[in-house]
Write a protein that holds these residues in place. Sequence first.
Motif, PDB file in Angstrom:
ATOM      1  N   GLN A 510     -37.117  48.330 -22.935  1.00 28.46           N
ATOM      2  CA  GLN A 510     -35.682  48.590 -22.858  1.00 28.46           C
ATOM      3  C   GLN A 510     -34.904  47.856 -23.946  1.00 28.46           C
ATOM      4  O   GLN A 510     -33.909  48.379 -24.463  1.00 28.46           O
ATOM      5  N   GLY A 511     -35.327  46.655 -24.302  1.00 31.37           N
ATOM      6  CA  GLY A 511     -34.639  45.915 -25.343  1.00 31.37           C
ATOM      7  C   GLY A 511     -34.751  46.581 -26.699  1.00 31.37           C
ATOM      8  O   GLY A 511     -33.761  46.702 -27.434  1.00 31.37           O
ATOM      9  N   VAL A 512     -35.937  47.025 -27.036  1.00 31.81           N
ATOM     10  CA  VAL A 512     -36.145  47.698 -28.324  1.00 31.81           C
ATOM     11  C   VAL A 512     -35.420  49.043 -28.356  1.00 31.81           C
ATOM     12  O   VAL A 512     -34.766  49.385 -29.349  1.00 31.81           O
ATOM     13  N   LEU A 513     -35.514  49.801 -27.271  1.00 34.24           N
ATOM     14  CA  LEU A 513     -34.840  51.105 -27.223  1.00 34.24           C
ATOM     15  C   LEU A 513     -33.327  50.955 -27.327  1.00 34.24           C
ATOM     16  O   LEU A 513     -32.663  51.744 -28.009  1.00 34.24           O
ATOM     17  N   LYS A 514     -32.773  49.943 -26.649  1.00 36.15           N
ATOM     18  CA  LYS A 514     -31.333  49.712 -26.727  1.00 36.15           C
ATOM     19  C   LYS A 514     -30.930  49.286 -28.136  1.00 36.15           C
ATOM     20  O   LYS A 514     -29.871  49.701 -28.651  1.00 36.15           O
ATOM     21  N   SER A 515     -31.752  48.475 -28.781  1.00 38.90           N
ATOM     22  CA  SER A 515     -31.472  48.046 -30.150  1.00 38.90           C
ATOM     23  C   SER A 515     -31.406  49.237 -31.094  1.00 38.90           C
ATOM     24  O   SER A 515     -30.502  49.327 -31.941  1.00 38.90           O
ATOM     25  N   LEU A 516     -32.353  50.148 -30.959  1.00 41.42           N
ATOM     26  CA  LEU A 516     -32.348  51.346 -31.794  1.00 41.42           C
ATOM     27  C   LEU A 516     -31.125  52.205 -31.503  1.00 41.42           C
ATOM     28  O   LEU A 516     -30.519  52.779 -32.424  1.00 41.42           O
ATOM     29  N   GLU A 517     -30.751  52.284 -30.240  1.00 42.46           N
ATOM     30  CA  GLU A 517     -29.551  53.044 -29.868  1.00 42.46           C
ATOM     31  C   GLU A 517     -28.307  52.456 -30.525  1.00 42.46           C
ATOM     32  O   GLU A 517     -27.455  53.187 -31.054  1.00 42.46           O
ATOM     33  N   VAL A 518     -28.197  51.121 -30.506  1.00 44.01           N
ATOM     34  CA  VAL A 518     -27.047  50.455 -31.127  1.00 44.01           C
ATOM     35  C   VAL A 518     -27.017  50.707 -32.629  1.00 44.01           C
ATOM     36  O   VAL A 518     -25.959  50.990 -33.204  1.00 44.01           O
ATOM     37  N   LEU A 519     -28.159  50.645 -33.269  1.00 49.38           N
ATOM     38  CA  LEU A 519     -28.218  50.862 -34.715  1.00 49.38           C
ATOM     39  C   LEU A 519     -27.959  52.316 -35.093  1.00 49.38           C
ATOM     40  O   LEU A 519     -27.483  52.598 -36.206  1.00 49.38           O
ATOM     41  N   ASN A 520     -28.278  53.228 -34.192  1.00 52.50           N
ATOM     42  CA  ASN A 520     -28.121  54.652 -34.484  1.00 52.50           C
ATOM     43  C   ASN A 520     -26.762  55.202 -34.062  1.00 52.50           C
ATOM     44  O   ASN A 520     -26.529  56.409 -34.107  1.00 52.50           O
ATOM     45  N   SER A 521     -25.861  54.327 -33.645  1.00 55.57           N
ATOM     46  CA  SER A 521     -24.524  54.753 -33.224  1.00 55.57           C
ATOM     47  C   SER A 521     -23.490  53.877 -33.925  1.00 55.57           C
ATOM     48  O   SER A 521     -23.814  53.077 -34.798  1.00 55.57           O
TER      49      SER A 521
END
Length: 529
Positions: A510-521
């Motif tokens: 969840q931490g990695v997925l959320k990080s990617l979400e933040v970077l992609n938005s």
Amino acid sequence: MRYLFLLLFSGIITTYSVEAQEKAPRAAAQKLHMAEFFIDQLYVDSVDENALVEAGIRGMLSNLDPHSTYSTPEEVKALQESIKGEFVGIGIQYRMQNDTLYVIRALDGGPSKKAGIMDGDQIIAANGQPIVGSHITTKDISDLLRGPRKSKVELTLFRDGQPHLLSIERNTIPINTIPAAYMLTPAVGYINLESFNTNSHVEFISALKALKKKGLKDLILDLRGNSGGLLNIAVDISNEFLKAKERIVYAQGKRVDLGSFYATGSGKFKDGRLIILQDEYSASASEILSGAIQDWDRGLILGRRSFGKGLVQRPVDLLDGSMIRLTIARYYTPSGRHIQKPYAKGSDNQLKYRMELLDRLDRGELVHPDSIMVVDSLSFRTLVKGRSVYGGGGIMPDIFIPVDSVLLSPVFRGLNQPDTLNPLFKFIHSQRSTILSSYDSTRFIESYVVPEDLTVSIRKALMKGYKDTTDSQVDILSVDKFINSWLKSLIARDLYGDLVYYQVRNKTDQGVLKSLEVLNSDTYRAELN
């Protein structure tokens, strides 16, 4: 000046004169010596004098703070190995299963690999001494396998139903602190840093250079579970992200002023977007790094409130090889935050201090950000954007990520117990050759599926003993999904190593997925405006 000591917060080389001790009032010391003398001479039963002295030292330190500690000579040796980043041994990763030592991995370039030890071998004796049975401890194994550099150990192995004898010459084995560094996407890199030892900065630079060659633009630095290490290494790694003359940390005490540490401007990653992942186990040097990044608005901190250790220790070597680590200063982030969490003096209170993370769980802090105890009077402002940040108990994340709710189920209380994992170990041992011949690491990551019967057996093992937990009380679909991902990562670690373990784990983390979400938005830019 009679002696030199290492200051470890661990960690700057400095000097300390024991002549200062001679200026201290001697009445208290004489009183302590007299008490020990008369106990030894007059007590009704015989006493262990060394044990008495150790108890006295521990008692004194317990009335200071939770991080002023005493270490035995054996503990000092282990501590020095972790700080130095190397030990002398044969170079294997192993586990005990059903009272038998199994080789998980013979490390590349290590003595065992060169001597012919293979992954999956059973080691049943060392220098003729058996390594089997429930009485064998980790220390017993370490004592048998480790020894002076260039010394030899004769191992008896069991492989394919046959015994084998191997002579292995011990050598220096590095303790790597970056188990995984790879590209999550064509532009986003991931580095996992487990601790801050002597070699960590060199490892970090090497990992960063390798990722840049692969197109690195943005970085996710995973500090979850990183309990700290050397202060100077935390400063060196922080320097890689900050501009010249930006303060990284400063430390002050009643008699010791360590001053401030500043970035030099020579950093290798001063411009790309940066996300740091942290959790409640990220402490000490990890918090120096996170605090500096947050205070200078250099990146975003994702996860949960960090541990909250803001005290600096100086090691003081004693005559028998034991050591006192004495708190001499408090450290502060660039904005002036002191992030040491509250504590009370006394041995009973030290136990409460160590149990504080359970209190966070009971309060719901690991699941709900509103449950985090924030002290408004300890509010500070970041140094570029003027965002509100807080002291008084760890680094608060910019974006909260709760613990996976599945992990809070009573089903997972025995997650890492040997009895729970026995079906997995048996599976790996029996299927090692088959899986390795059918899947390279890339194909394993993308297409390997954990057999359903293994998932079911692990679930049953987890639920065994919890009479109040039945299939009807848990979401079996969610539990099995978690177990599948968890088992696949553990199989990957055994068969392919740490890098593949993280590549598998991060697919659902969840931490990695959320990080990617933040970077992609637009979230990253919005948070830092």
